[in-house]
Structure formats: structure tokens, C-alpha cells
Design a protein around this motif. Structure first.
Motif, PDB file in Angstrom:
ATOM      1  N   PRO A 185       0.821  -1.228   0.000  1.00 60.27           N
ATOM      2  CA  PRO A 185       0.000   0.000   0.000  1.00 60.27           C
ATOM      3  C   PRO A 185       0.847   1.267   0.000  1.00 60.27           C
ATOM      4  O   PRO A 185       0.409   2.309  -0.500  1.00 60.27           O
ATOM      5  N   ARG A 186       2.048   1.190   0.546  1.00 61.90           N
ATOM      6  CA  ARG A 186       2.902   2.381   0.644  1.00 61.90           C
ATOM      7  C   ARG A 186       3.455   2.798  -0.712  1.00 61.90           C
ATOM      8  O   ARG A 186       3.978   3.897  -0.861  1.00 61.90           O
ATOM      9  N   TRP A 187       3.357   1.900  -1.709  1.00 58.28           N
ATOM     10  CA  TRP A 187       3.785   2.237  -3.067  1.00 58.28           C
ATOM     11  C   TRP A 187       2.652   2.814  -3.900  1.00 58.28           C
ATOM     12  O   TRP A 187       2.879   3.231  -5.032  1.00 58.28           O
ATOM     13  N   ARG A 188       1.458   2.811  -3.372  1.00 56.94           N
ATOM     14  CA  ARG A 188       0.310   3.299  -4.143  1.00 56.94           C
ATOM     15  C   ARG A 188       0.278   4.817  -4.142  1.00 56.94           C
ATOM     16  O   ARG A 188       0.506   5.466  -3.101  1.00 56.94           O
ATOM     17  N   PRO A 189      -0.006   5.438  -5.284  1.00 59.17           N
ATOM     18  CA  PRO A 189      -0.033   6.907  -5.359  1.00 59.17           C
ATOM     19  C   PRO A 189      -1.011   7.545  -4.381  1.00 59.17           C
ATOM     20  O   PRO A 189      -0.738   8.622  -3.845  1.00 59.17           O
ATOM     21  N   GLU A 190      -2.148   6.873  -4.118  1.00 55.97           N
ATOM     22  CA  GLU A 190      -3.123   7.479  -3.217  1.00 55.97           C
ATOM     23  C   GLU A 190      -2.591   7.520  -1.776  1.00 55.97           C
ATOM     24  O   GLU A 190      -2.929   8.445  -1.022  1.00 55.97           O
ATOM     25  N   PHE A 191      -1.783   6.540  -1.405  1.00 59.09           N
ATOM     26  CA  PHE A 191      -1.208   6.538  -0.064  1.00 59.09           C
ATOM     27  C   PHE A 191      -0.199   7.681   0.070  1.00 59.09           C
ATOM     28  O   PHE A 191      -0.239   8.465   1.031  1.00 59.09           O
ATOM     29  N   SER A 192       0.715   7.799  -0.879  1.00 60.30           N
ATOM     30  CA  SER A 192       1.747   8.838  -0.794  1.00 60.30           C
ATOM     31  C   SER A 192       1.139  10.226  -0.918  1.00 60.30           C
ATOM     32  O   SER A 192       1.553  11.162  -0.216  1.00 60.30           O
ATOM     33  N   ALA A 230      14.652   0.101  -6.416  1.00 60.70           N
ATOM     34  CA  ALA A 230      14.172   1.093  -5.457  1.00 60.70           C
ATOM     35  C   ALA A 230      13.728   2.364  -6.172  1.00 60.70           C
ATOM     36  O   ALA A 230      12.716   2.982  -5.795  1.00 60.70           O
ATOM     37  N   ALA A 231      14.468   2.765  -7.208  1.00 64.36           N
ATOM     38  CA  ALA A 231      14.078   3.950  -7.980  1.00 64.36           C
ATOM     39  C   ALA A 231      12.734   3.729  -8.660  1.00 64.36           C
ATOM     40  O   ALA A 231      11.886   4.633  -8.711  1.00 64.36           O
ATOM     41  N   HIS A 232      12.505   2.531  -9.174  1.00 66.92           N
ATOM     42  CA  HIS A 232      11.202   2.217  -9.773  1.00 66.92           C
ATOM     43  C   HIS A 232      10.096   2.331  -8.734  1.00 66.92           C
ATOM     44  O   HIS A 232       8.994   2.822  -9.031  1.00 66.92           O
ATOM     45  N   ALA A 233      10.357   1.860  -7.519  1.00 69.67           N
ATOM     46  CA  ALA A 233       9.352   1.945  -6.458  1.00 69.67           C
ATOM     47  C   ALA A 233       9.024   3.400  -6.150  1.00 69.67           C
ATOM     48  O   ALA A 233       7.862   3.749  -5.907  1.00 69.67           O
ATOM     49  N   VAL A 234      10.043   4.255  -6.137  1.00 68.32           N
ATOM     50  CA  VAL A 234       9.806   5.689  -5.918  1.00 68.32           C
ATOM     51  C   VAL A 234       8.888   6.244  -6.998  1.00 68.32           C
ATOM     52  O   VAL A 234       7.904   6.951  -6.713  1.00 68.32           O
ATOM     53  N   ILE A 235       9.176   5.921  -8.248  1.00 71.18           N
ATOM     54  CA  ILE A 235       8.392   6.445  -9.371  1.00 71.18           C
ATOM     55  C   ILE A 235       6.947   5.965  -9.277  1.00 71.18           C
ATOM     56  O   ILE A 235       6.007   6.701  -9.610  1.00 71.18           O
ATOM     57  N   ASN A 236       6.751   4.735  -8.799  1.00 73.28           N
ATOM     58  CA  ASN A 236       5.394   4.190  -8.680  1.00 73.28           C
ATOM     59  C   ASN A 236       4.536   4.961  -7.681  1.00 73.28           C
ATOM     60  O   ASN A 236       3.304   4.932  -7.764  1.00 73.28           O
ATOM     61  N   ASP A 399      12.505   2.032   2.044  1.00 71.81           N
ATOM     62  CA  ASP A 399      13.142   3.209   2.643  1.00 71.81           C
ATOM     63  C   ASP A 399      13.146   4.389   1.675  1.00 71.81           C
ATOM     64  O   ASP A 399      12.881   5.526   2.080  1.00 71.81           O
ATOM     65  N   MET A 400      13.427   4.134   0.408  1.00 77.65           N
ATOM     66  CA  MET A 400      13.457   5.232  -0.562  1.00 77.65           C
ATOM     67  C   MET A 400      12.052   5.681  -0.942  1.00 77.65           C
ATOM     68  O   MET A 400      11.763   6.870  -1.007  1.00 77.65           O
ATOM     69  N   SER A 401      11.150   4.715  -1.205  1.00 78.50           N
ATOM     70  CA  SER A 401       9.823   5.069  -1.721  1.00 78.50           C
ATOM     71  C   SER A 401       8.939   5.734  -0.677  1.00 78.50           C
ATOM     72  O   SER A 401       7.932   6.362  -1.025  1.00 78.50           O
ATOM     73  N   THR A 402       9.280   5.613   0.611  1.00 79.91           N
ATOM     74  CA  THR A 402       8.488   6.284   1.647  1.00 79.91           C
ATOM     75  C   THR A 402       9.156   7.576   2.127  1.00 79.91           C
ATOM     76  O   THR A 402       8.877   8.047   3.225  1.00 79.91           O
ATOM     77  N   PHE A 403       9.971   8.155   1.262  1.00 77.68           N
ATOM     78  CA  PHE A 403      10.597   9.446   1.596  1.00 77.68           C
ATOM     79  C   PHE A 403       9.547  10.479   1.962  1.00 77.68           C
ATOM     80  O   PHE A 403       9.788  11.400   2.742  1.00 77.68           O
ATOM     81  N   ARG A 408       5.667  14.789   5.618  1.00 73.76           N
ATOM     82  CA  ARG A 408       4.245  14.820   5.955  1.00 73.76           C
ATOM     83  C   ARG A 408       3.900  15.956   6.891  1.00 73.76           C
ATOM     84  O   ARG A 408       4.635  16.267   7.833  1.00 73.76           O
ATOM     85  N   LYS A 409       2.750  16.560   6.622  1.00 72.81           N
ATOM     86  CA  LYS A 409       2.164  17.543   7.532  1.00 72.81           C
ATOM     87  C   LYS A 409       0.796  17.027   7.964  1.00 72.81           C
ATOM     88  O   LYS A 409      -0.018  16.647   7.128  1.00 72.81           O
ATOM     89  N   PRO A 410       0.535  16.977   9.267  1.00 77.13           N
ATOM     90  CA  PRO A 410      -0.739  16.417   9.751  1.00 77.13           C
ATOM     91  C   PRO A 410      -1.936  17.158   9.154  1.00 77.13           C
ATOM     92  O   PRO A 410      -1.943  18.380   9.040  1.00 77.13           O
ATOM     93  N   SER A 411      -2.941  16.388   8.772  1.00 80.10           N
ATOM     94  CA  SER A 411      -4.155  16.971   8.200  1.00 80.10           C
ATOM     95  C   SER A 411      -5.269  15.942   8.270  1.00 80.10           C
ATOM     96  O   SER A 411      -5.022  14.732   8.169  1.00 80.10           O
ATOM     97  N   VAL A 412      -6.484  16.408   8.457  1.00 76.62           N
ATOM     98  CA  VAL A 412      -7.645  15.513   8.415  1.00 76.62           C
ATOM     99  C   VAL A 412      -8.513  15.814   7.191  1.00 76.62           C
ATOM    100  O   VAL A 412      -9.566  15.208   7.009  1.00 76.62           O
ATOM    101  N   ASP A 413      -8.058  16.760   6.363  1.00 73.67           N
ATOM    102  CA  ASP A 413      -8.819  17.092   5.152  1.00 73.67           C
ATOM    103  C   ASP A 413      -8.656  15.979   4.124  1.00 73.67           C
ATOM    104  O   ASP A 413      -7.558  15.445   3.944  1.00 73.67           O
ATOM    105  N   PRO A 414      -9.725  15.639   3.429  1.00 76.24           N
ATOM    106  CA  PRO A 414      -9.610  14.574   2.418  1.00 76.24           C
ATOM    107  C   PRO A 414      -8.879  15.074   1.177  1.00 76.24           C
ATOM    108  O   PRO A 414      -8.881  16.266   0.872  1.00 76.24           O
ATOM    109  N   ILE A 415      -8.248  14.153   0.500  1.00 75.91           N
ATOM    110  CA  ILE A 415      -7.672  14.468  -0.809  1.00 75.91           C
ATOM    111  C   ILE A 415      -8.367  13.578  -1.839  1.00 75.91           C
ATOM    112  O   ILE A 415      -8.881  12.508  -1.518  1.00 75.91           O
ATOM    113  N   TYR A 416      -8.382  14.055  -3.077  1.00 74.96           N
ATOM    114  CA  TYR A 416      -8.997  13.316  -4.170  1.00 74.96           C
ATOM    115  C   TYR A 416      -7.888  12.961  -5.151  1.00 74.96           C
ATOM    116  O   TYR A 416      -7.170  13.830  -5.641  1.00 74.96           O
TER     117      TYR A 416
END
Length: 1135
Positions: A185-192, A230-236, A399-403, A408-416
Motif C-alpha cells: 500500500p505504501r507504493w500506491r499513489p493514493e497513499f503517498s 528502489a528507484a522504480h518503487a519511488v516512481i510508482n 526506505d526510498m519510496s516512503t521518503f 508529511r504535515k498532519p491533516s484531516v482534510d480529504p484528498i482526491y
């Protein structure tokens, strides 16, 4: 005296045929048009009361905004409840879960059409990334119960999932995910994007040195290979709002050529693929020198050269990967200081030292680079990055893809999320609403709710008011989310092309409107607007355009980054007044039979019509998704007998509870029932299927037949082509009917609202190619001997050709044949004489500029060109009130330029020859900007909505009609019946002697079955397989055309001869009647320009009628002639 009359007829026929009068063929087609009920249907709509719609653009816009806002609000509530449950149950997270794993099948899973997967709505499932450590905790089962409750209360919700920073997820409903080994899940664009919502600019820097060839802790992989993965994971993890580039270095720097060499590229699908390919191709090296200065200087240059319009709202990052320290160049800490000063210290540096065996001085150097210890804060505050020394490289990808977690800045606002196609299901285009979830110990994970874009934005996608209207939605960057010129999001199988709205909206003066929309403002403005009109199949037919005075209305969607705009042509919008609809109680009782009769009980008699089980007692009705207020209540569930019962009660009464239909649907069901009665009392044995499709989404077909649920006539080429050719008898090229009717040609015609130019329906029919060929030869006898005749439609596809009637190979008709392929020499002549024109449009989704063709008559020659005007090369005449043209030649010529028949247009790049083809669009990949200075955008490609029917059970069914094929002794009489075929060969190709007429099911396309090669020799028992079923008193209104054509032709030829010769003597064949704005659709239109709309009386228009219709004609000779304001007036049937 008889001899004199015959000689006069013979001489007149020859004279008329010699001048190739297109009106003759037009009149024949008019008879078919009347026979199928086009004129009758127009009468019906002329006598229906329409009421004007009172909602203006602002009201319509507000309704759409409110609908979307309400849907988004419900989604947010679901997310907030899940977040509260996570916090409440934070102590219940555990290493073992009681829920089933998502990567394992289960007998409890059942297929659901909405999710397009086998699911279990009773439970959620869990999944753990293969990269998660042993201490990772699963979310508790209670979160799945919460998700289940939210789904039961809001069926608009799709997948719900909660994922932790440890790499575990809970997903509802439970299903068997494929590709589980790839899922984290940490590689998914919506998570990042949720964990760190600001757009990112990233430069990945990878050392390519001798030390990177050292073995790693990952089996069978050296350090450089692990770094690439690892670079591919970052791009994902990136989404299209982000920008990225990558370089490699040793003593020098290597980078991707083109714009990628000095610009950050938006993370579109194509750009991500290009950057990944560059990373994959970073070579091993025997050089062990590392020039950090060069690498860092190049990396910082990307931030300087890329557009910085909104740089204050973006995170800018360098990910620096090496296995050693610098050996050449300046101190990298000083380089970072000096370069970052020029960018106000915006850039954050992350460093990764790949061990094992790293030295202390190497560790110190990379730590100081990440912390930027020498930076000058007077140029801006410094954001420290992160340094990691990794002895175990198995975690490098995570480690690289979760840079982004460091940013991160805390927020409870939804993103689309930017719309995407879910790789784990076949749902189509989706978007996710996500939010951060924190527990006592801090950030824990991301909660998301997925929803179909087409469902969330149904009011935008299905918006339609009159002939000239559409709606679109964009985000604050200008990226287009939904637009009619983009592919239907429901059917997308790959991530969409994301384009700026200015690529699609190019009307003069629209720039200011688009800027206002991007800025989140509201407003309205009227201007001359380019409307793109679908012409059918995009690759074959291209696109039409017209200019309409239209008003744009736009406004942002509350609490989102989205804005909506609707465009309304300045025309009066109306709808049928249901309360004043003149329908009798008897008609009300009989007006509805749903096509899927397996879900209801009736007493209608079944019979066999070609290869389909049908009934002659009723027409069948089917609806498109747009017929429903909530289209997905239809597409996302299996219909039941209860549903059909509700439908029937609603349509067979003046009241009753509406089961979800749009207001315009019931009146259209009632109105089109007039065709049911017309078709049943009007036997037309030479016709195959008859049908009507309305813009409201009602499809009625005769004989009554079952259609696939996915069938949507509004997305079919025949409907779109006919709507693009208003007030025209639209004739298609021949095609092989999927339902066993042989090779057919279709004729369709538009129906208008009362006193309006607005198309409300299309009526059509199909008839055999051989029948069409036969009456062409009767109308133009010279085509049998002196000339070779070809008929083409206005896109250049061949409707009739001398080789068609001789072919016994149905494979020839699996795709339409274009004039450029079949007749290259004639093509060259048509282009030379200004008849055949190339037209291009930009297919944005395919990145192709597509070339199609248009057939028009040259200026001053609206009546066509004779042999004397083409140097005896060819003669061409438009067929009035149709989309077709007839061409005559005495001989064929040769040319050295031809189009390869084996290459389909979609795969043919344009070259020297004039073919259906494409050129690649000029496109700036890095900035994701198209060249809009060339052709206009194409209409969107239409999905295949025909569906695949299972073969009908025809056991013990009699044929619907008794065509008595065996009694027809010649080919002409044989082709007068749609169900008959002329047998000439065995299935092995041996010629039959004698030849005979038999049912098409016994003799398909001129060939017998292998089991019945002696069919022409065997005696036929009329009652054996062809039991008469047409014993009613119905009369065949076209029988005189078939049985007595010679006499009818003689009379009509004489009638036309006088007028035609008169025109010829004036050297203008009907030229005075041409509309210069419409070079061929109404080539011999008889409207005198007064707007009266009175057509020339052809001897049949004003005949008395025995109609039992409820509708009376105020003027039986009057038909509406809507103004045709198309600037470019430039198939498939029901099956």
C-alpha cells in the motif's frame, strides 16, 4: 401505338440513364424510408405537445454542483467514521488477523457486476506486504464491520480500504486479489499523496561505479540492481501532479536525451515509463571515480529550468544513492549550499549509502549532505532531509519510496486522487477519496474510499440538452477530469491521458473562460463555440464540426479543487408533456414488452427469424444506462423479474411509481409504440430488422428480440452517424449481420421534436446487399453493360461495387472497404477533381492525428461532374437527401500508389499515398502539452457496446415468415425476400447446376452447407421446414416494387425524363436547388428557401392512409425541414 409508346419509353430510359440522374435512386430510397415508418414517426412527434424547459444554465449548473457535493459529503462521512474506529480500536491491532487473506480464493466469493470481481459482502479481508517486517500489525476486524455498514447505507461506495505505514491493509468487500506479490500500500499513489499532499518535484541520482557492482544482501543482485528497483518503487508512488527525472553518474553525468535532459517531467504514464526505462538501462561501470559536484549541479539544474509558476506549493527533493564517497570535484556540502541558495533553500536532500562495509567518512559525508550543515539560512529556511546507511538492502525500496513520510504535515482534510484505472480489478476509471489517520502514537495510516468516476460524475458525463450542449469538469491545475472529447471512463482499461482543458477547448475567446475556471471563480459568457460532432467510427469517419452561439456557465465544487462548466447552445429546450400525451387505454396496455423475456411471462408466439428467436406479436424494448436517473442502478446489478414487473407497471399506466427512469423516457416509449403498430401491419419481406432509438435511451426493435445488456444504441456507430447527418437518408456500407441475415445494408433517418431542429430519435432498417444491388441495376441499367458503377458514402467507404455482387466470401465484408484501398486510381482522380478531401483531427487519447476523407462536390458543380468535366475519366452524381454518391467509369486505370489492404487504418502511418492513416501528434512530453496549432480535437472513440449474445435455442421453432424461397426461379425474385439466398456453389466451391433459391440458413452467402450440398436437386416440401406463418391480412406495401418494378420503372422514368432533360439543356441538373452550405446532403432539395419545409410531392406523400393511429395530420404533405447548420456536412446495425 403500343410500339410507339414502348419505343418512347426505351429512348427516354436510355436518355435518363445516360445522364445519371441521382434523383431516381433517391426516390427508391424514399420508398424504403416510408416503408420503415420514418414519415409516420415524424408525424407522431409533430402532433405531440412539447413543453419548454424553464431551467436556465445557472440552475442546471447548480443542480449538478449540489449533486456532486452531496456525494462527496457522504464519502467524507464514511472516511471519518473509519478514522474514528481506527483510533477507538488502536489497541486491537495484532500480528494475526481473524479475517480471510485477500490473496486466497474462497467458495463464498460470488461475482458482482458492480465490482466486476468475485466478492463476499459479509466480510473484509486483509493483506500484508512481502516487505513488511515481522512486527507489522493488522487492523482489527471491527474496522471491516464499520466499512460493511457504510456500504449498506451508501451503495455509491466501491472498495474501502485502510492501510498502515507498516504495510498491512484491510479491504472491503473481501475478494481474491491478483498480483499480491506486487502489492504494497505504501507504493500506491493514493497513499503517498494523502500522507504528503503537496505536489513533488523529484530528481533521482544514482551512482554507476565499480563499487555499485559489489554484491548486496539481496540474493543474486548487486547493489546497482537493487538501487534501480528502489528507484522504480519511488516512481510508482508518484501521481500526475508530481514531476520527476533521473540521472546516473561516476566521473561524469549521464541523462535521458530530449526534454528529459534538462526538464522535470510530469509523472504521466508515458513519462514514468520513459524515466523507468532510463533507470533500467543505467550501465555497469568499471570506473570508481565519483564526481558528486557534477551530479549535484545537474540535479539542481532541473529545478531551475522547469516551470516554477507554483513552486511555492511544491516539495522539491533530491534522492541521492551511492556506495561510496566523492573522489572528484568540490565538497558536496558546499555545492548543495551554493545551488540551493539560488532556489531559496527549497530543495530537500535525501541520501542513501549502500553497504555493507561503508566507511565512517562516507557515512559522515552523506549525513552532512542530507542535513545541509553549511546552508545559508538568510536565503530561506532549510528543510533537513534524511540520511540512511543501509547494510541490509532488502528494505531499500521501502526506505526510498516512503521518503514522503518525512515531508508529511498532519491533516484531516480529504484528498482526491487523480483518476486512475485500478490494476487489481476491471472497474474502469476510478478516483479515491482518502485521509490521514492518526492514533495516540502519531500517524498510523491512510483510509480511502474508491468510487467510479462515471458514477460520481454521472450528472456531468450524461449531461445533454438539445443538439448543442455538453459539460466538463477540471481540477485547479486545469487537468481535465471528464469531457465528452475524452474516452468514456466506464470502459477505460488503462490510465487515461491527462490533458489541460485548453487542449480540448479552442474556441476563440475561450482562454479567458478557462483561466477563470482554473482560478476557482464562477461566471458565464456567450461566444461562438466549436462543437465537435461524432460521425460514427472515429478511425473510419473522423469528426465533424459546427459553430454554434453558446453560453458557458462555470462554478467550483464546494470544498474541493474541482470546477464544473456546462455549455448550452442558444436554442429552445423542450420535453414531451406527459400529461397531454394522446395515448389510448388499449395502446397503454400493449405498448411495452421488455427485450429480456426470460424475466417475465407472456403469451407471445415465438418463431425463427434467421438465427434468432423472436416474436412478431410485439416489438422489444431495451434501455440504455442514460435512460435512468442513476445509470449504475442498471449497469451494476443483475435485472430481476421484480425489476421488469416494475418497469411494465410504470409504462403501461399514466401514473405508477417511477422505478428510476428519466422524465423523458415514458413519453418516448409511448410515442415509439406507434411504430410497433405500423411495422406489424406493414409487411416488408425484403427488409430484415427495423428499429428506433431515442436520445432519451429507448430502443425498440422488430421483430421483438433479446439484446445484450451492454448494448447501448447511443454509442453505436449507426446512431451517431445518422445524428451527424440530420434530415438525411443515411446509407451504410455492407456488413455481415451477426444474427444470420447475411450481408446487409442499413438505412437510417433522424426524427425531430415538434417545430424544432433538435433530433429526438433515429429510425432505421436493414436490407440485403443483393437486394440493393438488384434495384441499382434496375434504376441504372447501363451499370450492367456499358459502365462499371460504384456507390460511395460521404466518408469514402464503398456501398456498392461490381465485385460485391460476385463475391461468395463473407470475409470480404467483415470490415468496411474504403475507396482508397479498392480503387487507388479512381481515388487519385477524385482528389484531383476536388471531390475527395482529406481531413485531420487530433485523437488526444491515442496521441494520433487521424486522417479521414470527405466527399463533396466542387464549387459550381453541386449536381456532380459529368464525363466531359473529368476528361472522360469518370462521372459522379450526388443522390439527393442521402449521404451517398454514384460514380460511373468506362474503364479502370492503373496507379503506382496504393493502400495496403492488410494494414488497418489504426496501424497505418501516413505516407505518400492517400490512405486512411495517422500521424503522431506533436507533443511536449515533459510539460504534458499538446501542439494545438494544427487540427482540432477528434470526438472520443466509442467503446464496443454490442455485447456477445449466446446462441438462441431454436429447437422446433418454425420460421416467422414463409418466403417460399424454393418457388423463386431466378436471382431477382430470390433477392426480393430478405430471408432467401441464391445458391450458386457448394461449401467446397463447386458450382451448382442447377442453381436455386433457398433459405439463408440453408444457403449462406451463395454456398450450401456441407450437410446439404444437393439442396438444389432435392425436392422441397413447402410444409417441411417453411411452415407459413404470414397468414394474416397484412399486405406488403413494397410488393409492387419487387413484383412489378419494370412497369413502375417505366412510368417513373418517363415522368423524370422531361424534367431531367430540361435541366440538362440548362446545363444545370437541379443546380438551382442546391444549398451552398450543404454541398451534398440536400443536393436537389426542393425547399424554396422560404422555410415552409414543403417537399416536392413524389406522388406518394399525399396519398390517403388507412392508419388507425391516434394522430391526425394537419397537413399530410408537410414535413419539418430543420435548418442544417453543420459547417461540415460532410456499422453496424442493432446487432
Amino acid at each position: 401505338m403500343k410500339f410507339l409508346v414502348l419505343m418512347t419509353f426505351f429512348h427516354t430510359a436510355i436518355a435518363v440513364d445516360e445522364i445519371l440522374n441521382g434523383q431516381q435512386l433517391s426516390n427508391r430510397l424514399k420508398e424504403i424510408k416510408r416503408g420503415v415508418g420514418v414519415d409516420h414517426m415524424q408525424e407522431v412527434y409533430n402532433n405531440i405537445t412539447f413543453k419548454p424547459k424553464t431551467d436556465d444554465g445557472n440552475i442546471l449548473l447548480q443542480k449538478i454542483r449540489s449533486s456532486i457535493s452531496s456525494s462527496l459529503s457522504e464519502l467524507k462521512k464514511s472516511l471519518d467514521i473509519v478514522a474514528e474506529k481506527v483510533l477507538y480500536k488502536e489497541n486491537s491491532f495484532s500480528k494475526i488477523s481473524s479475517l480471510p487473506p485477500c490473496c486466497r480464493s474462497s467458495p463464498s466469493y460470488q461475482y458482482d457486476p458492480k465490482f466486476r470481481k468475485e466478492v463476499n459482502f459479509d466480510t473484509a479481508c486483509v493483506i500484508k506486504s512481502s516487505l513488511a517486517d515481522n512486527e507489522a500489525l493488522f487492523p482489527p476486524a471491527e474496522i471491516g464491520v464499520t466499512m460493511k455498514n457504510k456500504y449498506e447505507n451508501n451503495k455509491n461506495i466501491l472498495w474501502q480500504h485502510y492501510s498502515t505505514i507498516q504495510g498491512t491493509s484491510i479491504i472491503y468487500p473481501a475478494t481474491n486479489w491478483t498480483r499480491c506479490s506486487d502489492f504494497d500500500p505504501r507504493w500506491r499513489p493514493e497513499f503517498s499523496a494523502t500522507a504528503s499532499p503537496r505536489p513533488k518535484d523529484i530528481v533521482i541520482v544514482i551512482a554507476s561505479t565499480l563499487s555499485m557492482k559489489d554484491p548486496s544482501s539481496v540474493p543474486n543482485k548487486h547493489k546497482l540492481v537493487v538501487a534501480k528497483e528502489a528507484a522504480h518503487a519511488v516512481i510508482n508512488t508518484l501521481n500526475p501532479n508530481d514531476r520527476v527525472s533521473a540521472i546516473s553518474f561516476n566521473s561524469d553525468v549521464r541523462r535521458e536525451p530530449g526534454c528529459y535532459s534538462d526538464m522535470l517531467a510530469f509523472a504521466t504514464k508515458q513519462n514514468m515509463k520513459t524515466v523507468k526505462e532510463f533507470v533500467s538501462l543505467i550501465p555497469d561501470s568499471i570506473i570508481n571515480d565519483q564526481n558528486f559536484e557534477k551530479a549535484l549541479t545537474v540535479a539542481f539544474s532541473y529545478f531551475k529550468s522547469s516551470s516554477n509558476d507554483s513552486v511555492s506549493e511544491r516539495d522539491q527533493i533530491i534522492l541521492f544513492v551511492t556506495a561510496g564517497e566523492k573522489t572528484k570535484g568540490k565538497d558536496p556540502v558546499e555545492v548543495i549550499r551554493d545551488e540551493n541558495m539560488k532556489l531559496q533553500n527549497r530543495v530537500v536532500v535525501f541520501t542513501y549509502l549502500l553497504g555493507p562495509g561503508s566507511k565512517d567518512n562516507q557515512k559522515e559525508q552523506l549525513r552532512e549532505m542530507a542535513e545541509q550543515i553549511q546552508s545559508n539560512t538568510s536565503y530561506g529556511s532549510v528543510r533537513k532531509g534524511q540520511y540512511k546507511n543501509l547494510d541490509n538492502l532488502q528494505t531499500l525500496a521501502i526506505d526510498m519510496s516512503t521518503f514522503y513520510l518525512h515531508l508529511r504535515k498532519p491533516s484531516v482534510d480529504p484528498i482526491y486522487t487523480v483518476p486512475y484505472v485500478d490494476p487489481f480489478s476491471g472497474i474502469g476509471l476510478m478516483t479515491s477519496m482518502c485521509r490521514q489517520v492518526s492514533i495516540t502514537q502519531g500517524f498510523n495510516g491512510v483510509a480511502c474510499t474508491d468510487v467510479k468516476v462515471s458514477e460520481l460524475l454521472k450528472d456531468v458525463e450524461y449531461f445533454e440538452e438539445g443538439n448543442s450542449s455538453y459539460a466538463f469538469m477540471i481540477d485547479k491545475t486545469g487537468r481535465t477530469i471528464v469531457h465528452p472529447l475524452l474516452p468514456d471512463p466506464t470502459y477505460l482499461q488503462t490510465d487515461p491521458v491527462l490533458v489541460d482543458i485548453t487542449t480540448l477547448e479552442r474556441s476563440p475567446g475561450s482562454d479567458n473562460i478557462m483561466s477563470s475556471i482554473k482560478s476557482g471563480l464562477s461566471g458565464n459568457k456567450t461566444l461562438l463555440t466549436y462543437f465537435t460532432i461524432p460521425r460514427g467510427n472515429l478511425i473510419n469517419d473522423g469528426t465533424s464540426f459546427r459553430i454554434v452561439n453558446a453560453t458557458f456557465y462555470w462554478s467550483p465544487v464546494e470544498n474541493t479543487d474541482f470546477s464544473i462548466c456546462i455549455v448550452l447552445g442558444n436554442e429552445i429546450h423542450s420535453e414531451i408533456s406527459e400529461s397531454n400525451f394522446p395515448i389510448s387505454s388499449e395502446d397503454l396496455k400493449n405498448c411495452f414488452m421488455y427485450h429480456n423475456r426470460s424475466l417475465s411471462v407472456d403469451n407471445f408466439r415465438d418463431c425463427r427469424f434467421n438465427s434468432r428467436r423472436v416474436t412478431l406479436d410485439r416489438t422489444s424494448i431495451k434501455f440504455t444506462p442514460s435512460a435512468f436517473v442513476y445509470p449504475f442502478q442498471y449497469t451494476d446489478k443483475e435485472e430481476t423479474a421484480v425489476d421488469i414487473g416494475n418497469y411494465k407497471r410504470f409504462f403501461t399506466s399514466n401514473s405508477g411509481d417511477n422505478p428510476g427512469f428519466q422524465e423523458s423516457v415514458r413519453p418516448d416509449v409511448w410515442a415509439t409504440y406507434e411504430l410497433d403498430k405500423f411495422w406489424k401491419r406493414t409487411k416488408s419481406s425484403h427488409l430484415a430488422w427495423r428499429y428506433v432509438g431515442t436520445k432519451s435511451g429507448v430502443m425498440r426493435a422488430y421483430p421483438g428480440v433479446s439484446l445484450e445488456k451492454t448494448y447501448d444504441h447511443k454509442k453505436r456507430a449507426w446512431f451517431r452517424q445518422t445524428v451527424a447527418h440530420p434530415e438525411t437518408m443515411f446509407v451504410t456500407p455492407p456488413y455481415d449481420d451477426a444474427w444470420g441475415s447475411g450481408i446487409l445494408i442499413s438505412l437510417e433517418h433522424t426524427i425531430y421534436k415538434r417545430n424544432s431542429k433538435q433530433v429526438t430519435a433515429v429510425v432505421g432498417t436493414d436490407f440485403p446487399l443483393q437486394y440493393f444491388s438488384w434495384f441499382i441495376e434496375q434504376v441504372y441499367p447501363s451499370c450492367l453493360s456499358k459502365y462499371r458503377c460504384i456507390i460511395i458514402e460521404d466518408s469514402g467507404f464503398i456501398v456498392m461495387h461490381p465485385t460485391f455482387k460476385e463475391s461468395t466470401n463473407k470475409e470480404k465484408f467483415l470490415k468496411f472497404i474504403h475507396i482508397t484501398v479498392q480503387e487507388p486510381a479512381l481515388t487519385k482522380s477524385l482528389i484531383k477533381e476536388g471531390v475527395l478531401h482529406k481531413q485531420e483531427c487530433q485523437d488526444i487519447a491515442a496521441n494520433k492525428e487521424r486522417r479521414s476523407f470527405r466527399v463533396t462536390m466542387p464549387t459550381g458543380h453541386r449536381g456532380g461532374l459529368g464525363f466531359t468535366e473529368t476528361n472522360n475519366d469518370f462521372e459522379i452524381r450526388p443522390i439527393p437527401e442521402t449521404n451517398i454518391f454514384i460514380i460511373r467509369q468506362t474503364e479502370t486505370a492503373n496507379t503506382d500508389c496504393s493502400c495496403d489492404k492488410q494494414i488497418v487504418p489504426n496501424a497505418r502511418e501516413c505516407g505518400q499515398c492517400d490512405c486512411l492513416c495517422y500521424n503522431t501528434i506533436s507533443y511536449q512530453f515533459c510539460s504534458n502539452v499538446y501542439n494545438v496549432l494544427s487540427s482540432f480535437p477528434c470526438s472520443a472513440s466509442i467503446p464496443d457496446t454490442s455485447g456477445k449474445s449466446e446462441p438462441d435455442d431454436l429447437t422446433r421453432l418454425n420460421t416467422c415468415f414463409n418466403p417460399k424461397c424454393h418457388e423463386k426461379q431466378d436471382i431477382t425474385k430470390c433477392f426480393s425476400e430478405a430471408e432467401c439466398g441464391w445458391c450458386e456453389f457448394t461449401d467446397e466451391g463447386s458450382e451448382l447446376d442447377p442453381k436455386c433459391c433457398r433459405l439463408k440458413e440453408d444457403c449462406s452467402f451463395g454456398k450450401t452447407k456441407s450437410t446439404n450440398r444437393d439442396t438444389c436437386k432435392a425436392p422441397v416440401s413447402p410444409g417441411a421446414n417453411n411452415i407459413p406463418s404470414d397468414t394474416s391480412s397484412s399486405t406488403d406495401t413494397t410488393a409492387s416494387l419487387v413484383g412489378g418494378l419494370a412497369a413502375l420503372a417505366a412510368i417513373l422514368v418517363i415522368l423524370f425524363a422531361i424534367g431531367t432533360i430540361y435541366c440538362i439543356r440548362r446545363n444545370k441538373l437541379c443546380d438551382g436547388k442546391y444549398n451552398d452550405n450543404d454541398p451534398y446532403i440536400d443536393a436537389c432539395h426542393v425547399d424554396d428557401g422560404t422555410g415552409s419545409g414543403v417537399f416536392e410531392n413524389d406522388g406518394m406523400s399525399c396519398s390517403s392512409s388507412n392508419d388507425s393511429s391516434n394522430y391526425t395530420r394537419a397537413n399530410p404533405c408537410q414535413h419539418p425541414v430543420p435548418e442544417n447548420n453543420y459547417t461540415d456536412t460532410t456499422f453496424n446495425h442493432v446487432g
